[in-house]
Design a protein around this motif. Structure first.
Motif, short mmCIF file in Angstrom:
data_model
loop_
_atom_site.label_atom_id
_atom_site.label_comp_id
_atom_site.label_asym_id
_atom_site.label_seq_id
_atom_site.Cartn_x
_atom_site.Cartn_y
_atom_site.Cartn_z
N ASP A 117 30.94 54.11 13.33
CA ASP A 117 30.51 53.87 14.71
C ASP A 117 30.64 55.12 15.56
OD1 ASP A 117 29.92 51.26 14.07
OD2 ASP A 117 31.80 50.45 14.82
N TYR A 118 31.70 55.88 15.33
CA TYR A 118 31.90 57.12 16.09
C TYR A 118 30.77 58.11 15.83
CZ TYR A 118 34.03 61.54 17.58
OH TYR A 118 34.27 62.74 18.18
N VAL A 119 30.45 58.29 14.56
CA VAL A 119 29.40 59.25 14.19
C VAL A 119 28.07 58.83 14.80
CG1 VAL A 119 28.04 60.13 12.23
CG2 VAL A 119 30.54 60.02 12.08
N ALA A 120 27.76 57.53 14.73
CA ALA A 120 26.51 57.06 15.30
C ALA A 120 26.47 57.31 16.81
CB ALA A 120 26.32 55.57 15.01
N GLY A 121 27.58 57.01 17.48
CA GLY A 121 27.62 57.18 18.92
C GLY A 121 27.55 58.64 19.35
N ARG A 122 28.20 59.52 18.60
CA ARG A 122 28.28 60.92 19.00
C ARG A 122 27.05 61.73 18.60
NH1 ARG A 122 33.00 64.75 19.84
NH2 ARG A 122 32.06 66.82 19.69
N VAL A 138 38.53 58.78 21.94
CA VAL A 138 37.53 57.95 22.62
C VAL A 138 37.94 56.47 22.66
CG1 VAL A 138 35.64 59.51 22.05
CG2 VAL A 138 36.19 57.65 20.48
N GLY A 139 39.14 56.17 22.15
CA GLY A 139 39.63 54.79 22.18
C GLY A 139 38.86 53.83 21.30
N LEU A 140 38.38 54.31 20.16
CA LEU A 140 37.58 53.48 19.27
C LEU A 140 38.44 52.95 18.12
CD1 LEU A 140 34.78 52.37 18.61
CD2 LEU A 140 34.27 54.50 17.40
N VAL A 141 38.48 51.62 17.98
CA VAL A 141 39.26 50.97 16.92
C VAL A 141 38.37 49.91 16.27
CG1 VAL A 141 41.31 49.60 16.36
CG2 VAL A 141 41.41 51.33 18.18
N ALA A 142 38.42 49.81 14.96
CA ALA A 142 37.63 48.80 14.26
C ALA A 142 38.15 47.41 14.58
CB ALA A 142 37.67 49.05 12.75
N ASN A 143 37.25 46.50 14.83
CA ASN A 143 37.60 45.10 15.08
C ASN A 143 38.20 44.48 13.82
OD1 ASN A 143 36.70 42.11 14.86
ND2 ASN A 143 36.62 42.55 17.04
N GLU A 144 39.28 43.74 13.97
CA GLU A 144 39.97 43.18 12.81
C GLU A 144 39.05 42.26 12.00
OE1 GLU A 144 42.95 42.78 10.10
OE2 GLU A 144 42.85 44.13 11.83
N GLU A 145 38.22 41.51 12.69
CA GLU A 145 37.29 40.63 12.00
C GLU A 145 36.29 41.44 11.18
OE1 GLU A 145 33.83 37.36 13.17
OE2 GLU A 145 35.54 37.70 14.53
N ASP A 146 35.82 42.57 11.73
CA ASP A 146 34.89 43.44 11.00
C ASP A 146 35.56 44.06 9.78
OD1 ASP A 146 32.91 42.90 12.82
OD2 ASP A 146 33.20 44.74 13.98
N ARG A 165 40.99 59.95 12.67
CA ARG A 165 41.77 59.09 13.59
C ARG A 165 42.02 59.79 14.92
NH1 ARG A 165 44.59 57.89 8.80
NH2 ARG A 165 46.23 59.37 9.36
N LYS A 166 42.23 61.09 14.89
CA LYS A 166 42.43 61.83 16.15
C LYS A 166 41.17 61.73 17.01
CE LYS A 166 43.68 66.37 18.03
NZ LYS A 166 42.55 66.39 19.01
N ALA A 167 40.00 61.94 16.39
CA ALA A 167 38.75 61.83 17.13
C ALA A 167 38.55 60.41 17.66
CB ALA A 167 37.57 62.24 16.24
N LEU A 168 38.93 59.42 16.86
CA LEU A 168 38.79 58.02 17.28
C LEU A 168 39.72 57.70 18.45
CD1 LEU A 168 38.57 56.34 13.75
CD2 LEU A 168 36.70 56.62 15.37
#
Length: 428
Positions: free
Chosen positions: A156-161, A103-111, A97-100
């Motif tokens: 998503d974070y791991v894929a992006g980084r 970078v301001g990354l949050v899972a979409n509620e619909e997802d 969560r700290k890493a997320l």
């Protein structure tokens, strides 16, 4: 590599969720709701429910969160030590969560909702049934939602980084496919094949899920010796080194993602469940071809895995050296008992494909059954026909994805370990 090649996202967290869903589905099918487990010794006093249990830098993990995660792990059968594993998981989640947040990354509620629904479907339950089963065992729906949200955002974070670092080179893909002019890749596995019938389904599935958690080679070997129906049980389930290209393609991808001593989820076969423990990869000289067709002989013996049928199978094996020898054995018998079959690898039944992968020409197996376990199958590999794969682009994409997933997982694990080493972690 074709420009159409794309890479899928990390799946290791999804594997844990899938296994949890399967265990919960079995529990709901096997037990009245009133008999579901209640997390031994994990009750907390109401007045201390939201007091801090662990702090990770500026993040606080409450006793309620700890109790909920431990209860979730126990109900889903994901851990033999739910309280300690819950502590470890929540610490890692705090680091994620700290890493997320950085970078301001949050899972979409619909997802997140769809992720929960997908998880329920893997247990053959609706989301409502899945949530109701958790609630009956004292697990709040928010625990499931938080668990899913963190997993999806982290994926998503791991894929992006790390995706840029994780992509394999063309030479690495060639080696994994056994097409390198320098060498090809072989894999070392151990196996447990568990016969399954409608009467033993729940018991066998529960055993398979327990085996999937094994990490000790000695324990896996002992389990193979005790429970496996494969001929390899006499060697603790251990198989010889084999070219990875012989394995069914879905298993190739799975093996390339695994860590040493990790065990696959149960692989459904006809009348059995298979599990494989990964022991290593190596590169060897010489190119291993892809195959256009596999030819094999199938001879059925009534009686399934009864002592009489197994004894007859040994008698047959003592009299055959090649596939042609079976015709003399089957003379004057029901023609349906003997069949010589030639198929492309992609069309082989999964259980047959796995057995044939272990065999050289004129070698045999008696691990499989047919007709709900009523007939024992004597299987002999007659031969393999090599080809240059016509769908090589698709194969390369599958192998590239598998190599990418393995590296993404390794990079993510390394990153978390580094963050954990640098974090200030206090237990209250």
């Amino acid at each position: 590599m074709s420009s159409r090649t794309c890479f899928s996202r990390p799946r290791r967290a999804g594997r844990t969720l899938r296994r949890s869903a399967l265990v919960l589905g079995l529990a709901l099918a096997a037990l009245p709701v009133s008999l579901l487990p209640t997390a031994n010794g994990l009750q907390v006093m109401a007045q201390g429910l939201f007091s801090p249990a662990i702090s990770v830098d500026d993040d606080v993990i409450t006793r309620y969160e700890l109790e909920q995660r431990a209860r979730f792990l126990e109900v889903t059968g994901s851990s033999s030590d739910p309280l300690n594993e819950a502590r470890e998981e929540l610490i890692l989640d705090a680091l994620r969560r700290k890493a997320l947040r950085d970078v301001g990354l949050v899972a979409n509620e619909e997802d997140v909702t769809q992720g929960m629904r997908d998880l329920a479907q893997r247990a053959n339950l609706s989301l409502e049934q899945f949530v109701a089963g958790l609630k009956q065992s004292g697990v709040d729906v928010q625990t499931l939602r938080d668990y899913t949200a963190t997993s999806l955002a982290w994926r998503d974070y791991v894929a992006g980084r790390f995706l840029g670092q994780a992509r394999p080179t063309e030479d690495e893909i060639d080696r994994a496919m056994g097409q390198s002019q320098v060498g090809s890749v072989q894999v070392l596995l151990a196996e447990v094949i568990l016969p399954i019938t409608p009467e033993t389904a729940l018991e066998t599935e529960d055993l398979a899920l327990q085996i999937a958690e094994i990490r000790s080679p000695a324990t896996f070997a002992a389990t193979a010796g005790q429970f496996s129906a494969a001929d390899s049980r006499t060697n603790g389930g251990r198989l010889p080194w084999m070219p990875i290209s012989r394995l069914p393609r879905p298993l190739q991808s799975l093996v390339l993602e695994m860590k040493v001593n990790e065990v696959t989820d149960p692989v459904p076969l006809q009348g059995a469940l298979a599990l494989f423990q990964f022991h290593g990869l190596r590169e060897v000289a010489g190119r291993e071809p892809n195959y256009a067709a596999i030819e094999y002989m199938r001879y059925l013996i009534p009686g399934g895995r009864s002592p009489e049928a197994l004894a007859e199978a040994q008698s047959v094996l003592a009299r055959v050296d090649t596939c042609d020898d079976f015709y003399g054995i089957a003379k004057d018998q029901d023609p349906a008992r003997l069949e010589r079959i030639t198929l492309p690898p992609s069309e082989l039944p999964r259980d047959v494909a796995l057995e044939l992968a272990k065999l050289d020409s004129n070698e045999t197996s008696t691990a499989l059954t047919r007709d709900g376990g009523q007939n024992l199958m004597v299987l002999m590999l007659c031969g393999r026909t090599a080809e240059l794969a016509s769908d090589e682009d698709d194969i390369r994409t599958t192998v590239a994805n598998a190599l990418t997933q393995k590296r993404l997982s390794e990079l993510a694990d390394s990153f978390l370990e580094q963050q954990k080493a640098n974090a200030r972690i206090d237990f209250k």
